[in-house]
Structure formats: C-alpha cells, structure tokens
Design a protein around this motif. Sequence first.
Motif, mmCIF file in Angstrom:
data_model
loop_
_atom_site.group_PDB
_atom_site.id
_atom_site.type_symbol
_atom_site.label_atom_id
_atom_site.label_comp_id
_atom_site.label_asym_id
_atom_site.label_seq_id
_atom_site.Cartn_x
_atom_site.Cartn_y
_atom_site.Cartn_z
ATOM 1 N N PRO A 1 6.744 -8.643 -14.116
ATOM 2 C CA PRO A 1 6.760 -9.587 -14.011
ATOM 3 C C PRO A 1 6.184 -10.840 -12.413
ATOM 4 C CG PRO A 1 8.203 -9.019 -14.731
ATOM 5 C CD PRO A 1 7.266 -7.714 -14.955
ATOM 6 N N ILE A 2 6.801 -9.728 -11.822
ATOM 7 C CA ILE A 2 7.219 -10.384 -10.109
ATOM 8 C C ILE A 2 5.898 -10.624 -9.892
ATOM 9 C CG2 ILE A 2 8.530 -10.084 -8.329
ATOM 10 C CD1 ILE A 2 10.743 -9.141 -9.710
ATOM 11 N N HIS A 3 5.578 -8.916 -9.543
ATOM 12 C CA HIS A 3 4.471 -8.809 -8.842
ATOM 13 C C HIS A 3 2.316 -9.779 -9.097
ATOM 14 C CE1 HIS A 3 0.918 -6.833 -6.884
ATOM 15 N NE2 HIS A 3 -0.050 -6.496 -8.315
ATOM 16 N N ALA A 4 3.040 -10.120 -11.007
ATOM 17 C CA ALA A 4 2.425 -11.144 -11.609
ATOM 18 C C ALA A 4 2.207 -12.562 -11.240
ATOM 19 C CB ALA A 4 1.917 -10.885 -12.851
ATOM 20 N N ALA A 5 3.777 -12.946 -10.980
ATOM 21 C CA ALA A 5 3.434 -14.321 -10.732
ATOM 22 C C ALA A 5 3.058 -14.559 -9.571
ATOM 23 C CB ALA A 5 5.232 -14.826 -10.864
ATOM 24 N N PHE A 6 3.575 -13.646 -8.098
ATOM 25 C CA PHE A 6 2.972 -13.841 -6.526
ATOM 26 C C PHE A 6 1.915 -13.253 -6.757
ATOM 27 C CE2 PHE A 6 7.740 -13.472 -5.633
ATOM 28 C CZ PHE A 6 7.510 -14.388 -4.622
ATOM 29 N N GLY A 7 0.926 -12.932 -7.606
ATOM 30 C CA GLY A 7 -0.059 -12.663 -7.558
ATOM 31 C C GLY A 7 -1.052 -13.792 -7.176
ATOM 32 N N ILE A 8 -0.298 -14.395 -8.460
ATOM 33 C CA ILE A 8 -0.813 -15.419 -8.866
ATOM 34 C C ILE A 8 -0.892 -17.153 -7.583
ATOM 35 C CG2 ILE A 8 -0.977 -17.573 -10.470
ATOM 36 C CD1 ILE A 8 -2.246 -15.055 -11.886
ATOM 37 N N LEU A 9 0.311 -17.135 -7.081
ATOM 38 C CA LEU A 9 0.653 -17.936 -6.011
ATOM 39 C C LEU A 9 -0.325 -17.706 -5.197
ATOM 40 C CD1 LEU A 9 2.680 -19.956 -4.814
ATOM 41 C CD2 LEU A 9 3.721 -17.729 -4.531
ATOM 42 N N THR A 10 -0.197 -16.453 -4.548
ATOM 43 C CA THR A 10 -1.483 -15.586 -3.958
ATOM 44 C C THR A 10 -2.529 -16.131 -3.946
ATOM 45 O OG1 THR A 10 -0.020 -13.894 -3.382
ATOM 46 C CG2 THR A 10 -2.135 -14.125 -2.129
ATOM 47 N N PHE A 11 -3.082 -16.114 -5.038
ATOM 48 C CA PHE A 11 -4.495 -16.946 -5.633
ATOM 49 C C PHE A 11 -4.659 -18.412 -5.102
ATOM 50 C CE2 PHE A 11 -7.787 -17.808 -8.368
ATOM 51 C CZ PHE A 11 -8.857 -17.547 -8.301
ATOM 52 N N VAL A 12 -3.599 -19.128 -6.130
ATOM 53 C CA VAL A 12 -3.425 -20.562 -5.274
ATOM 54 C C VAL A 12 -3.566 -21.164 -4.001
ATOM 55 C CG1 VAL A 12 -2.184 -22.744 -6.497
ATOM 56 C CG2 VAL A 12 -3.176 -20.416 -8.037
ATOM 57 N N LEU A 13 -2.836 -20.489 -3.515
ATOM 58 C CA LEU A 13 -3.017 -21.018 -2.010
ATOM 59 C C LEU A 13 -3.964 -20.122 -1.437
ATOM 60 C CD1 LEU A 13 0.949 -19.590 -0.980
ATOM 61 C CD2 LEU A 13 -0.338 -21.680 -0.598
ATOM 62 N N GLY A 14 -4.671 -19.391 -1.840
ATOM 63 C CA GLY A 14 -6.477 -19.118 -1.297
ATOM 64 C C GLY A 14 -7.399 -19.813 -1.641
ATOM 65 N N VAL A 15 -7.113 -20.587 -2.807
ATOM 66 C CA VAL A 15 -7.565 -22.118 -3.091
ATOM 67 C C VAL A 15 -7.804 -22.733 -2.132
ATOM 68 C CG1 VAL A 15 -8.423 -23.027 -4.383
ATOM 69 C CG2 VAL A 15 -8.592 -20.784 -5.156
ATOM 70 N N CYS A 16 -6.371 -23.055 -1.742
ATOM 71 C CA CYS A 16 -6.020 -24.043 -1.260
ATOM 72 C C CYS A 16 -6.464 -24.387 0.243
ATOM 73 C CB CYS A 16 -4.626 -24.461 -0.775
ATOM 74 S SG CYS A 16 -4.049 -24.935 -3.074
ATOM 75 N N PHE B 1 -2.024 -18.540 6.079
ATOM 76 C CA PHE B 1 -1.621 -18.204 6.859
ATOM 77 C C PHE B 1 -0.204 -17.224 6.341
ATOM 78 C CE2 PHE B 1 2.333 -16.680 10.129
ATOM 79 C CZ PHE B 1 1.503 -15.243 10.947
ATOM 80 N N VAL B 2 0.163 -18.638 5.621
ATOM 81 C CA VAL B 2 0.702 -17.607 3.834
ATOM 82 C C VAL B 2 0.072 -17.427 3.011
ATOM 83 C CG1 VAL B 2 2.055 -18.860 2.506
ATOM 84 C CG2 VAL B 2 2.328 -20.509 4.809
ATOM 85 N N ALA B 3 -0.680 -17.234 2.981
ATOM 86 C CA ALA B 3 -1.673 -17.058 1.957
ATOM 87 C C ALA B 3 -2.058 -15.503 2.562
ATOM 88 C CB ALA B 3 -3.047 -17.637 1.812
ATOM 89 N N MET B 4 -2.149 -15.955 3.689
ATOM 90 C CA MET B 4 -2.677 -13.769 3.892
ATOM 91 C C MET B 4 -1.522 -13.012 4.245
ATOM 92 S SD MET B 4 -5.300 -14.605 7.623
ATOM 93 C CE MET B 4 -4.213 -15.608 8.699
ATOM 94 N N MET C 1 -13.751 -15.094 4.508
ATOM 95 C CA MET C 1 -12.252 -15.665 3.473
ATOM 96 C C MET C 1 -12.593 -15.962 1.947
ATOM 97 S SD MET C 1 -9.782 -15.673 5.168
ATOM 98 C CE MET C 1 -9.257 -15.247 7.054
ATOM 99 N N VAL C 2 -13.376 -16.786 2.022
ATOM 100 C CA VAL C 2 -14.245 -16.972 0.147
ATOM 101 C C VAL C 2 -14.243 -15.733 -0.881
ATOM 102 C CG1 VAL C 2 -15.843 -17.899 -1.294
ATOM 103 C CG2 VAL C 2 -15.157 -19.419 0.577
ATOM 104 N N ALA C 3 -14.763 -14.565 0.001
ATOM 105 C CA ALA C 3 -15.268 -13.585 -0.350
ATOM 106 C C ALA C 3 -13.597 -12.856 -0.840
ATOM 107 C CB ALA C 3 -16.126 -12.672 0.009
ATOM 108 N N GLY C 4 -12.992 -12.904 0.331
ATOM 109 C CA GLY C 4 -11.235 -12.435 0.029
ATOM 110 C C GLY C 4 -10.275 -12.972 -1.026
ATOM 111 N N PHE C 5 -11.094 -14.319 -0.472
ATOM 112 C CA PHE C 5 -9.647 -14.666 -1.476
ATOM 113 C C PHE C 5 -9.788 -14.725 -3.237
ATOM 114 C CE2 PHE C 5 -7.130 -16.069 2.358
ATOM 115 C CZ PHE C 5 -6.024 -15.222 2.249
#
Length: 260
Positions: free
Chosen positions: A180-195, A144-147, A75-79
Amino acid sequence: MTRKSQQQRSRSYESDEHERGACEWCEYALVITLATILLIGVSALTIFWTFFYREGYGWADDIPEKQFNLHPTLMVAGFITFSGFSVLLYRICRCFRRIYVKLLHAIFHALAFPCIVIGFLAVLDFHNKKGINNFYSLHSWVGFVAMGLFGLQYAVGFFSFLLLLICNKGTANFRASLVPIHAAFGILTFVLGVCACLTGLTEKALFTLGAERYSGLPDEGVIINAIGVAIIAILAVVMYIVSRDKFKADSREMRASVDL
C-alpha cells in the motif's frame, strides 16, 4: 412462499447479477480503452507539435532549441505515457499471473527512466548554453520533486518486489506491508508528473509565443492547450480506474502474488 415463487426470485437474482456483471465489464472495457488511447495519443500529439511547429529534435550547439524539444517530448512520454501504463497494469492485466504483471510494471518504469533522465539533461544543458538560470520556477521545483520520487520508487520497487523474491517466504510479510505504501507513492509521483508537465507547457507557451500572442490563441497555442487537456483527462481517467474497487484484483490473488 411456494416453490415456484422461490424459483422465479432465484432467476430474478441471477438475471440482476448477470446484468450487473455485463455492465461492469462494459464500464471496464470503456475506461481502459479510453485510457490507452489518451496515453498513446498525448505522446503522439506532443511529437506532432514538436515536428510541425518546433522544427524537430537535435543535440547540437548551433541549434540548442532543437535540443530543448527533447525535454517536453521525453517528459510527457516518461511521466505520463509510460508511468500511466505502469500504474494501470494491475487493472489492465487481470488475467495474467501476478509475477508477469510485476515484470511488465518494472519494464514500463524502466522505459520511463531514461526518458526522464535524458529529458532532464536536455533542458539542463540547454539552459547552460543559453545562460538561463536553473531551478528558479515552480515548474522546475515540482519536476525535481517528481523525478526524485520516481527514482526512489523505482529503486525501492525493484529491490522489494523483484530482488527480495529470491528469499520468498522470509520476505513475504515485509513485501505485503510495503504494497500500500508503494502504491500510494506511485499515485503521488504520477500526479506530480502531471503537475510538472502542465506547468511546463504553460511556461513554454508564454516564453515561446509571448503573452500577447498566446492570448490570441494561435494554432500552436491550441495544440499546446490540447496536450494539457489530454494530460488532465488522463489524470481523471487513471484516478477513476484506480479508485474503483471492482477493477482491483481479488484480495486472495493479491496475497498469492506476494507469496510467489
């Protein structure tokens, strides 16, 4: 104003511009190097923790704990590691043709995908073997939401930015509006992965070491905390790099990449 004074002012402006350019490149090289060290280092530190304190990896019924060890590492490697590099590629590879950057972006996502899937299956099977309930904690909900977002991002990105290139001119406007939509959700996914990783590390420390022992800050607790601090540092550096407009590609280059 005399011609001599105009020439002196012109040289002064050129000197200031050169100095600003040099400072920006130093800043760029520093933060990119720092991000690279942290992204690789956090996975290396997680592997060290697992081998030194948790007896390594396995997928056997007699030692389910070794199977669980795959979960934090993958999970650390992936997210974090692969997804972090995927986010930063458009800042790191500024001299590459955009189509090559897109392919690298897709490759890093492709590397993260099996890590996340296998890491999820490892902990799910571990819980079933040990009779532990699934999806009851905040960590599992956030994960689960991040995945789900990661899978959706990968599917949409692969379809829109790679498959639709077959019909290049006909889909250019659609792909440009989706960037811009793809980029914004990409950042959101990364932040959720960190959480998800941070809450998971906290759970692991409390469940494995116990609250009383963990409060005494044993060596393993220090390593777990160090992994968490490294992940927070990665988030800070990545968000700083992404937020810096001067690190972004020129808007004309961005448009050209859509028209490839």
